[in-house]
Design an enzyme around this catalytic site. Structure first.
Site, mmCIF file in Angstrom:
data_model
loop_
_atom_site.group_PDB
_atom_site.id
_atom_site.type_symbol
_atom_site.label_atom_id
_atom_site.label_comp_id
_atom_site.label_asym_id
_atom_site.label_seq_id
_atom_site.Cartn_x
_atom_site.Cartn_y
_atom_site.Cartn_z
ATOM 1 N N GLY A 1 0.925 68.684 -35.976
ATOM 2 C CA GLY A 1 1.612 69.023 -34.726
ATOM 3 C C GLY A 1 2.038 70.469 -34.740
ATOM 4 C CB ALA A 2 0.608 73.308 -36.661
ATOM 5 N NE ARG B 1 9.065 54.962 -25.151
ATOM 6 C CZ ARG B 1 9.407 53.707 -25.453
ATOM 7 N NH1 ARG B 1 9.175 52.719 -24.612
ATOM 8 N NH2 ARG B 1 10.007 53.436 -26.597
ATOM 9 N N GLY C 1 7.533 62.890 -36.806
ATOM 10 C CA GLY C 1 7.048 62.337 -35.534
ATOM 11 C C GLY C 1 7.517 60.902 -35.351
ATOM 12 C CG ASP D 1 19.552 60.671 -37.158
ATOM 13 O OD1 ASP D 1 19.656 60.558 -35.930
ATOM 14 O OD2 ASP D 1 18.453 60.628 -37.748
ATOM 15 C CG HIS E 1 15.279 59.485 -36.034
ATOM 16 N ND1 HIS E 1 16.376 60.303 -35.903
ATOM 17 C CD2 HIS E 1 14.421 59.866 -35.065
ATOM 18 C CE1 HIS E 1 16.177 61.140 -34.898
ATOM 19 N NE2 HIS E 1 14.996 60.892 -34.368
HETATM 20 P P1 NAI Z 1 5.449 68.626 -29.045
HETATM 21 O O1 NAI Z 1 4.876 67.732 -28.011
HETATM 22 O O2 NAI Z 1 5.980 69.954 -28.676
HETATM 23 O O3 NAI Z 1 4.355 68.854 -30.192
HETATM 24 C C1 NAI Z 1 3.614 67.830 -30.756
HETATM 25 C C2 NAI Z 1 2.321 68.411 -31.280
HETATM 26 O O4 NAI Z 1 1.666 67.385 -32.018
HETATM 27 C C3 NAI Z 1 1.363 68.878 -30.182
HETATM 28 O O5 NAI Z 1 0.900 70.167 -30.493
HETATM 29 C C4 NAI Z 1 0.259 67.835 -30.237
HETATM 30 O O6 NAI Z 1 -1.004 68.374 -29.893
HETATM 31 C C5 NAI Z 1 0.292 67.448 -31.717
HETATM 32 N N1 NAI Z 1 -0.327 66.164 -32.035
HETATM 33 C C6 NAI Z 1 -0.316 65.013 -31.331
HETATM 34 N N2 NAI Z 1 -1.040 64.073 -31.948
HETATM 35 C C7 NAI Z 1 -1.494 64.621 -33.091
HETATM 36 C C8 NAI Z 1 -2.311 64.157 -34.146
HETATM 37 N N3 NAI Z 1 -2.820 62.925 -34.127
HETATM 38 N N4 NAI Z 1 -2.577 64.990 -35.168
HETATM 39 C C9 NAI Z 1 -2.098 66.245 -35.177
HETATM 40 N N5 NAI Z 1 -1.339 66.749 -34.181
HETATM 41 C C10 NAI Z 1 -1.038 65.950 -33.160
HETATM 42 O O7 NAI Z 1 6.555 67.743 -29.792
HETATM 43 P P2 NAI Z 1 7.768 68.216 -30.723
HETATM 44 O O8 NAI Z 1 8.939 68.500 -29.886
HETATM 45 O O9 NAI Z 1 7.279 69.251 -31.658
HETATM 46 O O10 NAI Z 1 8.102 66.848 -31.489
HETATM 47 C C11 NAI Z 1 7.184 66.270 -32.393
HETATM 48 C C12 NAI Z 1 7.648 64.887 -32.816
HETATM 49 O O11 NAI Z 1 8.875 64.939 -33.510
HETATM 50 C C13 NAI Z 1 7.870 63.912 -31.672
HETATM 51 O O12 NAI Z 1 7.310 62.662 -32.033
HETATM 52 C C14 NAI Z 1 9.378 63.782 -31.605
HETATM 53 O O13 NAI Z 1 9.787 62.526 -31.085
HETATM 54 C C15 NAI Z 1 9.726 63.901 -33.067
HETATM 55 N N6 NAI Z 1 11.126 64.249 -33.366
HETATM 56 C C16 NAI Z 1 11.710 63.636 -34.455
HETATM 57 C C17 NAI Z 1 13.008 63.899 -34.821
HETATM 58 C C18 NAI Z 1 13.632 63.206 -36.001
HETATM 59 O O14 NAI Z 1 14.831 63.411 -36.225
HETATM 60 N N7 NAI Z 1 12.929 62.405 -36.779
HETATM 61 C C19 NAI Z 1 13.809 64.869 -34.037
HETATM 62 C C20 NAI Z 1 13.109 65.485 -32.962
HETATM 63 C C21 NAI Z 1 11.809 65.181 -32.635
#
Ligand code: NAI
Length: 327
Positions: free
Chosen positions: A11-12, A92, A130, A162, A190
């Site tokens: 997700g870089a 989602r 993720g 958290d 989480h």
């Molecule tokens: P974003 O939508 O800005 O970036 C996600 C990236 O992942 C996109 O570049 C997308 O193309 C890529 N991606 C999607 N499927 C992929 C795959 N199969 N292989 C490689 N890359 C893939 O999202 P953001 O804001 O960077 O968040 C990423 C994740 O982190 C989300 O699932 C979000 O819910 C989660 N998250 C988790 C937190 C935690 O505390 N555990 C806190 C905040 C976010």
């Protein structure tokens, strides 16, 4: 000088990636004397954006950045990786049910867990960011276990955000510095069911539960504020938390690799501690020393805490049941 460590980030091209990569390259995660090679994974349609991020990383001229590349192939991204930060996930979409979300992510994390186990270093450390991160980590770890080679205990989910959120709420409530708080735990998933527990927490030697002495605040203000913080950020910013999530990922991995003086919350596969079923990826208090981690044992769990822990556990066992074909 030290040999570079290989850090794979999925997700870089996303918003967390943009907050994360520059800090890793500057040495904030693995140490200011540790060169790193960044191995970026994202979807085919995000490769151009990855090249933009690479251009900016180049333009920082980080002395510790010994190499980098982007790819859409997990087998290439995880090759010889020492550390994997699995940030990319399927968000989602409109009309998507929870079960659809679990299935879509299950497919991603099955592939990635297998690719890590087949390609990464045997002692690779994996942190899933993720969402749903606990169950995604469970799935990646199960896929890896089928391959063997890597350590199944090294597939973690991120509860550190958290933990950090709870620390800040405690500091604000007591008017004391965040650094004064030791031995905080966030148990479970989480998700809004996570249970932030300051019963064993101290601040400058004072027990924090006695210091605050306000069970109504604990139940009606503190827990909902920490549990719903993600939604509050989306509401305020119009985007989900990214810099704080990246910061928490760095905290988790830095403490795991370099050790930590204080105990920290980590989402790790249960070994049966505190009656959490073996394998469930659960937020536990952990001690990090010499490059490995251990779940803190012997804490007393009162009736209130047990109820909260059971609630967040139920959510995770339900998720595990929903993806059981992938485990
Ligand atoms: P974003 O939508 O800005 O970036 C996600 C990236 O992942 C996109 O570049 C997308 O193309 C890529 N991606 C999607 N499927 C992929 C795959 N199969 N292989 C490689 N890359 C893939 O999202 P953001 O804001 O960077 O968040 C990423 C994740 O982190 C989300 O699932 C979000 O819910 C989660 N998250 C988790 C937190 C935690 O505390 N555990 C806190 C905040 C976010």
């Amino acid at each position: 000088s030290k040999a570079p460590m290989r850090v794979a980030v999925t997700g870089a091209a996303g918003q967390i990636g943009y907050s994360l990569l520059f800090r890793i390259a500057s040495g904030e995660m693995l140490g200011k004397d540790q060169p790193v090679i960044l191995q970026l994974l994202d979807l085919p349609q995000a490769q151009k954006a990855c090249q933009g991020v690479i251009m900016e990383l180049d333009d920082c001229a980080f002395p510790l950045l010994a190499g980098m590349f982007a790819t859409d192939d997990p087998n290439v991204a995880f090759k010889d990786a020492d550390v994997c930060l699995l940030v990319g996930a399927r968000p989602r979409g409109p009309g998507m049910e929870r079960a659809d979300l679990l299935a879509a992510n299950g497919a991603i994390f099955t592939v990635q867990g297998k690719a890590i186990a087949e390609n990464a270093k045997e002692d690779v450390r994996v942190l899933v960011v993720g969402n749903p991160c606990n169950t995604n980590a469970l799935i990646a770890g199960s896929a890896a276990k089928k391959v063997g080679r890597t350590n199944p205990a090294n597939y973690h989910g991120m509860l550190r955000l958290d933990h950090n959120r709870a620390l800040s709420q405690l500091a604000a409530k007591t008017n004391r510095p965040v650094a004064s708080f030791k031995q905080l735990t966030v148990w479970g998933n989480h998700s809004p069911t996570m249970y932030a527990d300051y019963r064993n927490c101290t601040s400058n030697g004072d027990n924090v539960k006695d210091l605050i002495n306000d069970p109504v605040w604990n139940n009606d203000v503190f827990l909902p504020t920490v549990g719903k913080r993600g939604a509050a950020i989306i509401d305020a910013r119009g985007l989900s938390s990214a810099a704080s999530a990246a910061n928490a990922a760095i905290d988790h991995m830095r403490d795991w690799v370099l050790g930590s003086d204080e105990w920290v919350t980590m989402g790790v596969p249960s070994d049966g501690s505190y009656d959490i079923p073996v394998g469930i990826v659960f937020g536990f208090p952990c001690e990090c020393k010499g490059g490995s981690f251990k779940i803190i044992q012997g804490l007393e769990i009162d009736g209130y805490s047990r109820e909260k822990i059971n609630k967040t556990l139920k959510e995770l066992t339900d998720e595990a049941e929903a993806v059981k074909d992938m485990l």
